[in-house]
Each structure stands twice: as structure tokens, then as C-alpha cells.
Enzyme design. Sequence first.
Site, PDB file in Angstrom:
ATOM      1  CG  ASP A 126      -2.230  -3.767 -16.764  1.00 40.64           C
ATOM      2  OD1 ASP A 126      -2.773  -3.203 -15.790  1.00 40.64           O
ATOM      3  OD2 ASP A 126      -1.492  -4.750 -16.643  1.00 40.64           O
TER       4      ASP A 126
ATOM      5  CD  GLU B 209       4.694   2.434  -9.199  1.00 39.11           C
ATOM      6  OE1 GLU B 209       3.657   2.188  -8.557  1.00 39.11           O
ATOM      7  OE2 GLU B 209       5.498   1.555  -9.534  1.00 39.11           O
TER       8      GLU B 209
ATOM      9  CG  ASN C   3       1.611   3.555  -5.737  1.00 37.85           C
ATOM     10  OD1 ASN C   3       1.982   4.624  -6.230  1.00 37.85           O
ATOM     11  ND2 ASN C   3       2.217   2.402  -5.993  1.00 37.85           N
TER      12      ASN C   3
ATOM     13  CG  MET D 245      -1.576  -7.513  -6.554  1.00 38.98           C
ATOM     14  SD  MET D 245      -0.849  -6.699  -7.993  1.00 38.98           S
ATOM     15  CE  MET D 245       0.012  -8.085  -8.722  1.00 38.98           C
ATOM     16  NE  ARG D 246     -11.033 -10.226  -6.550  1.00 39.12           N
ATOM     17  CZ  ARG D 246     -12.115  -9.712  -7.129  1.00 39.12           C
ATOM     18  NH1 ARG D 246     -12.330  -9.823  -8.415  1.00 39.12           N
ATOM     19  NH2 ARG D 246     -12.990  -9.022  -6.391  1.00 39.12           N
TER      20      ARG D 246
ATOM     21  CG  HIS E  23       0.839  -1.329 -15.458  1.00 42.03           C
ATOM     22  ND1 HIS E  23       0.562  -2.574 -14.921  1.00 42.03           N
ATOM     23  CD2 HIS E  23       1.724  -1.548 -16.462  1.00 42.03           C
ATOM     24  CE1 HIS E  23       1.228  -3.495 -15.590  1.00 42.03           C
ATOM     25  NE2 HIS E  23       1.937  -2.901 -16.523  1.00 42.03           N
TER      26      HIS E  23
ATOM     27  N   GLY F 235       0.783  -1.237   0.000  1.00 41.94           N
ATOM     28  CA  GLY F 235       0.000   0.000   0.000  1.00 41.94           C
ATOM     29  C   GLY F 235       0.809   1.279   0.000  1.00 41.94           C
TER      30      GLY F 235
HETATM   31  C1  GRF Z   1       3.088  -0.782  -7.668  1.00 44.17           C
HETATM   32  O1  GRF Z   1       4.290  -0.972  -8.335  1.00 44.17           O
HETATM   33  C2  GRF Z   1       1.981  -0.509  -8.647  1.00 44.17           C
HETATM   34  O2  GRF Z   1       2.399   0.193  -9.784  1.00 44.17           O
HETATM   35  C3  GRF Z   1       1.561  -1.896  -9.043  1.00 44.17           C
HETATM   36  O3  GRF Z   1       1.655  -2.661  -7.871  1.00 44.17           O
HETATM   37  C4  GRF Z   1       2.607  -2.053  -7.002  1.00 44.17           C
HETATM   38  C5  GRF Z   1       1.891  -1.802  -5.709  1.00 44.17           C
HETATM   39  O4  GRF Z   1       2.757  -1.316  -4.705  1.00 44.17           O
HETATM   40  N1  GRF Z   1       0.231  -1.883  -9.631  1.00 44.17           N
HETATM   41  P1  GRF Z   1       2.149  -0.657  -3.391  1.00 44.17           P
HETATM   42  O5  GRF Z   1       1.239  -1.715  -2.757  1.00 44.17           O
HETATM   43  O6  GRF Z   1       1.408   0.556  -3.788  1.00 44.17           O
HETATM   44  O7  GRF Z   1       3.329  -0.378  -2.532  1.00 44.17           O
END
Ligand code: GRF
Length: 196
Positions: free
Chosen positions: A148, A177, A17, A93-94, A112, A15
Site C-alpha cells: 500500500d 471507488e 471494482n 488479497m495477496r 485501497h 469484483g
Molecule cells: C475494495 O474496497 C478495494 O478498495 C479493496 O478491496 C475491496 C474490493 O472490493 N482493495 P471489490 O472486490 O472490488 O468489490
Amino acid sequence: MTDRASVAILISGRGSNMQSLVRATQVPGFPARIVGVISNKPDAAGLDFARSLGLPTAVVQLKSHPDKDAADAAITRQLEDWGAEWVCLAGFMRVLSAGFTRRWQGRLLNIHPSLLPKYKGLDTHQRALDAGDTEHGCTVHQVIPELDEGPVISQVRVPIFPGDDAETLAARVLIEEHKLYPAALAKAIRESRSGD
Ligand code: GRF
């Protein structure tokens, strides 16, 4: 109506991001507030951060529902309960159902770790290295049913240096990111308002 858009975040793991989005909303003038965080994994580390800030959290697991459509409907119900107007996927991730993406179309964003349309799917950093690319990056885009894909909102490029491995490259991309996602969210919200 509040002048800050109500945003929910979907996570599956650490988490980071999500944290960058939450921090951005703490800056005066940012056009969004976070109304809740949903994880499909009960042990997602990001949930602890959200709870520590007193943010509403929920866990919606696929295995607790008859199928993906039912699980995604449960996510939508929770989002609607929180009054969410926008949804940010942040390491969720789903793959979400077409019904879910249609429900939130235009208000559903994803980050992404590649320069889309390059390297959809997993292992993006290793694939960029294996291809001999000299630059890589990350993309925030609107989510549509195809994985994506969907209109790009913003991208950032990062250089690939000799000696990089997937780990060093991932770390360089992740720094970007964390800046890109809040900026892209703010941009998407402002653009949607200018079209109102
Ligand atoms: C990030 O690299 C994002 O781009 C990808 O999954 C990763 C998630 O990382 N979709 P976090 O859980 O936000 O640290």
C-alpha cells in the site's frame, strides 16, 4: 498498435471494482480495453461476471505452485499471453512478490479503501472510525513492493457522519471507488502516453 491500452484485472472476491473498470471501457473514448481477469480464488464471485461478458479468465492459486515467486511468474505468463500492458489490482488479497512488482512497475495499479498514507493494510474503515476521523476515502496508487505504498495517482475524500459504522462507511467509500478507479486508470494511461 491499438490506441486503447490492454489492461488485465486481478481479483480475489466479489469484483465490484473490476465491474466498474469493465463498464468504463464500454464507454467510447475510454483509453483502455480489458484483456482478461485473473483470480487467486477459484470461487471469486467476480469471475462469473467476467465470464458472463465473455472476457478471458484464469485462476492462479498459490497452493498450485512451489512458492510465491513461481505463482507470480505464472500470473505474468498469463498476462503476457493476453498481451496485457497494464495490470489493475481490484481487491486482490495477496501481496505480490517484489519480482512481479518490478516486472510491471509503472503499469501496476491498486485501489485501497483509505486516504493513503493513512491506514495501510486491512480494516481501514474501522480504523478510521476508531481514530475519530471526520473524513475517509480511497486511493488509487502505483504498486511497489512495499504494501500500500507507491506514488498516488488519485484520491477521493468522503465525510464520516455521526452514527457511521464500518459497514455504512465502507458503502459510502465503495461508491467513490467505482468512479475513482476508471478515472485514475485513464489518467495514468494518458500521462504515460504524453511522456512517450
Ligand atoms: C475494495 O474496497 C478495494 O478498495 C479493496 O478491496 C475491496 C474490493 O472490493 N482493495 P471489490 O472486490 O472490488 O468489490
